[in-house]
Design an enzyme around this catalytic site. Structure first.
Site, mmCIF file in Angstrom:
data_model
loop_
_atom_site.group_PDB
_atom_site.id
_atom_site.type_symbol
_atom_site.label_atom_id
_atom_site.label_comp_id
_atom_site.label_asym_id
_atom_site.label_seq_id
_atom_site.Cartn_x
_atom_site.Cartn_y
_atom_site.Cartn_z
ATOM 1 N N HIS A 1 4.038 10.997 4.398
ATOM 2 C CA HIS A 1 3.658 10.248 5.456
ATOM 3 C C HIS A 1 3.587 11.623 6.497
ATOM 4 O O HIS A 1 2.301 11.410 7.197
ATOM 5 C CB HIS A 1 4.866 9.433 5.893
ATOM 6 C CG HIS A 1 5.222 8.301 4.951
ATOM 7 N ND1 HIS A 1 6.254 8.752 4.794
ATOM 8 C CD2 HIS A 1 4.943 7.527 4.882
ATOM 9 C CE1 HIS A 1 6.380 7.006 3.804
ATOM 10 N NE2 HIS A 1 5.080 6.533 4.462
ATOM 11 N N SER B 1 7.620 8.405 -2.516
ATOM 12 C CA SER B 1 7.282 6.946 -2.174
ATOM 13 C C SER B 1 9.018 6.407 -1.402
ATOM 14 O O SER B 1 9.214 6.986 -1.982
ATOM 15 C CB SER B 1 7.190 5.820 -3.229
ATOM 16 O OG SER B 1 7.702 4.972 -2.481
ATOM 17 N N LEU C 1 10.836 7.732 6.319
ATOM 18 C CA LEU C 1 8.873 8.525 6.053
ATOM 19 C C LEU C 1 9.590 10.248 5.358
ATOM 20 O O LEU C 1 10.201 10.211 4.980
ATOM 21 C CB LEU C 1 8.375 8.759 7.782
ATOM 22 C CG LEU C 1 8.472 8.348 8.565
ATOM 23 C CD1 LEU C 1 7.544 8.788 9.680
ATOM 24 C CD2 LEU C 1 6.615 6.731 7.522
ATOM 25 N N GLN D 1 -5.953 0.318 -1.469
ATOM 26 C CA GLN D 1 -5.038 -0.071 0.152
ATOM 27 C C GLN D 1 -6.499 1.044 0.945
ATOM 28 O O GLN D 1 -7.232 0.422 1.524
ATOM 29 C CB GLN D 1 -4.318 0.926 -0.396
ATOM 30 C CG GLN D 1 -3.687 0.357 1.820
ATOM 31 C CD GLN D 1 -3.037 0.159 1.879
ATOM 32 O OE1 GLN D 1 -1.721 -0.064 1.654
ATOM 33 N NE2 GLN D 1 -1.919 1.779 2.661
HETATM 34 P P1 AMP Z 1 4.059 3.231 3.034
HETATM 35 O O1 AMP Z 1 4.481 3.522 4.471
HETATM 36 O O2 AMP Z 1 4.185 3.356 1.976
HETATM 37 O O3 AMP Z 1 2.988 1.750 4.103
HETATM 38 O O4 AMP Z 1 3.060 3.855 3.527
HETATM 39 C C1 AMP Z 1 2.205 4.528 4.416
HETATM 40 C C2 AMP Z 1 0.902 5.463 4.713
HETATM 41 O O5 AMP Z 1 1.195 6.584 4.008
HETATM 42 C C3 AMP Z 1 0.001 4.963 3.363
HETATM 43 O O6 AMP Z 1 -1.566 5.316 3.995
HETATM 44 C C4 AMP Z 1 0.402 5.713 2.594
HETATM 45 O O7 AMP Z 1 -0.782 5.436 1.222
HETATM 46 C C5 AMP Z 1 0.842 6.804 2.598
HETATM 47 N N1 AMP Z 1 1.640 7.117 1.821
HETATM 48 C C6 AMP Z 1 3.036 7.156 0.958
HETATM 49 N N2 AMP Z 1 2.791 7.722 0.019
HETATM 50 C C7 AMP Z 1 2.116 9.582 0.081
HETATM 51 C C8 AMP Z 1 2.376 10.015 -1.269
HETATM 52 N N3 AMP Z 1 3.423 10.298 -1.517
HETATM 53 N N4 AMP Z 1 1.412 10.877 -0.389
HETATM 54 C C9 AMP Z 1 0.251 10.621 0.495
HETATM 55 N N5 AMP Z 1 -0.100 9.454 1.070
HETATM 56 C C10 AMP Z 1 1.186 8.987 1.168
#
Ligand code: AMP
Length: 313
Positions: free
Chosen positions: A44, A209, A40, A177
């Site tokens: 997140h 990310s 995270l 998504q």
């Molecule tokens: P992930 O762990 O990459 O599957 O992401 C989980 C959630 O966090 C998803 O809804 C992503 O779109 C969101 N998320 C990931 N990176 C970011 C970011 N930089 N800004 C906002 N939301 C994010």
């Protein structure tokens, strides 16, 4: 007064998770939900904060969903740090973490290339029910990753049935998504409000990310070409640029010039994701995916996007 908790409760079975949610509902509490794949970062955490503003208690899930990786993707090397994740979630005011061990029967290199034992395999535990958002799943990330949105929609539907949230929060970093889940919830009458939050960025503009941790030092600098090209595009459209094809070519050229390998640069209607040609006609999604070299093996696939607002007439 109760002392503040020093660890966050971790639930690993569907039964425990559902029982927890139902107990909260009995107490009259609303439930916010943030699904993640872990490792995270502040992006997140911004979703957890948004969920806290909208619900009484918040569940975050950590599940590296094998169904959304194909055999040659980075499932094995996807970064993981569950201890740090739990600490961050506790600090962010999350109530409980759901860490299911597996929500599928998995094999590597399944018959359709998706890591999931599908019905064609004849395996006794084969999974044969999938959720597909038929049109929205096709373009952008669906083009280069054919199993991706079927995997996302199916697993999110399962998580929604297990957690039973009132509101679920997603990041617009994964713009398609967010659109796919919003449409699934509308089409299948899930009683859940879907919220999409803005992209959280590093100070230098790179979209946060979990995968950024895999970039080599050189790539970490070079990949700034992505957010810079996105900003440039916003300014161009603000100045009145209207030609979608020309804008996409220039954004791709800027990323390639920095050493990135472009997967796609596309301009699409911000809601239904159909291609657009005239950027002056409507707000338009600019979506980018590109690979940069990893510090270990292979490449890291980065995505970014913005909704371009046409110049005021
Ligand atoms: P992930 O762990 O990459 O599957 O992401 C989980 C959630 O966090 C998803 O809804 C992503 O779109 C969101 N998320 C990931 N990176 C970011 C970011 N930089 N800004 C906002 N939301 C994010």
């Amino acid at each position: 007064m109760e002392a503040p908790a020093t660890t966050i409760p971790v639930l690993t079975s569907k039964e425990e998770m559902r029982a927890w949610s139902r107990a909260q509902k009995k107490k009259g509490k609303t439930i916010g939900f943030v699904p993640t794949m872990g490792y995270l970062h502040e992006g997140h955490i911004s979703l957890v904060s948004a969920a806290r503003e909208r619900a009484d208690v918040v569940v975050a899930s950590i599940y590296v969903n094998p169904t959304q990786f194909s055999a040659n993707e980075d499932f094995d090397v996807y970064p993981r740090d569950p201890e740090a994740d739990r600490r961050k979630l506790l600090e962010a005011g999350c109530s409980v973490v759901f860490e299911p061990e597996s929500l599928y029967h998995i094999v590597e290199g399944a018959d359709d290339g998706s890591n999931v034992v599908g019905r064609e395999s004849g395996h006794p535990d084969a999974h044969e029910t999938f959720v597909q958002v038929e049109k929205l799943q096709l373009p952008l990330c669906g083009g280069s990753r054919p199993h991706f949105f079927r995997g996302v929609a199916t697993i999110v539907a399962k998580l929604f049935h297990i957690v039973e949230p009132d509101v679920a929060v997603f990041g617009r970093k994964d713009y398609q998504q967010w659109r796919v889940i919003t449409r699934m919830v509308r089409d299948l009458d899930f009683p859940i409000e879907i919220v999409g939050m803005p992209i959280a960025r590093e100070a230098d503009g790179l979209a946060m990310s979990s995968r950024n941790a895999r970039l080599s030092a050189e790539s970490r600098a070079a990949c700034l070409a992505i957010p810079r090209a996105v900003k440039w595009a916003e300014a161009e459209v603000g100045r009145g640029a209207g030609d979608a094809g020309a804008l996409a070519s220039e954004v791709a050229a800027r990323i390639e010039a920095a050493g990135g390998k472009v997967d796609y640069v596309e301009l699409r209607h911000a809601e239904h994701l159909q291609p657009v040609t005239d950027l002056r006609a409507q707000p338009t999604l600019l979506a980018v995916a590109a690979h940069f070299p990893a510090r270990d093996r292979g490449t890291v696939r980065l995505i970014d996007n913005t909704v371009l607002q046409p110049a005021a007439a």
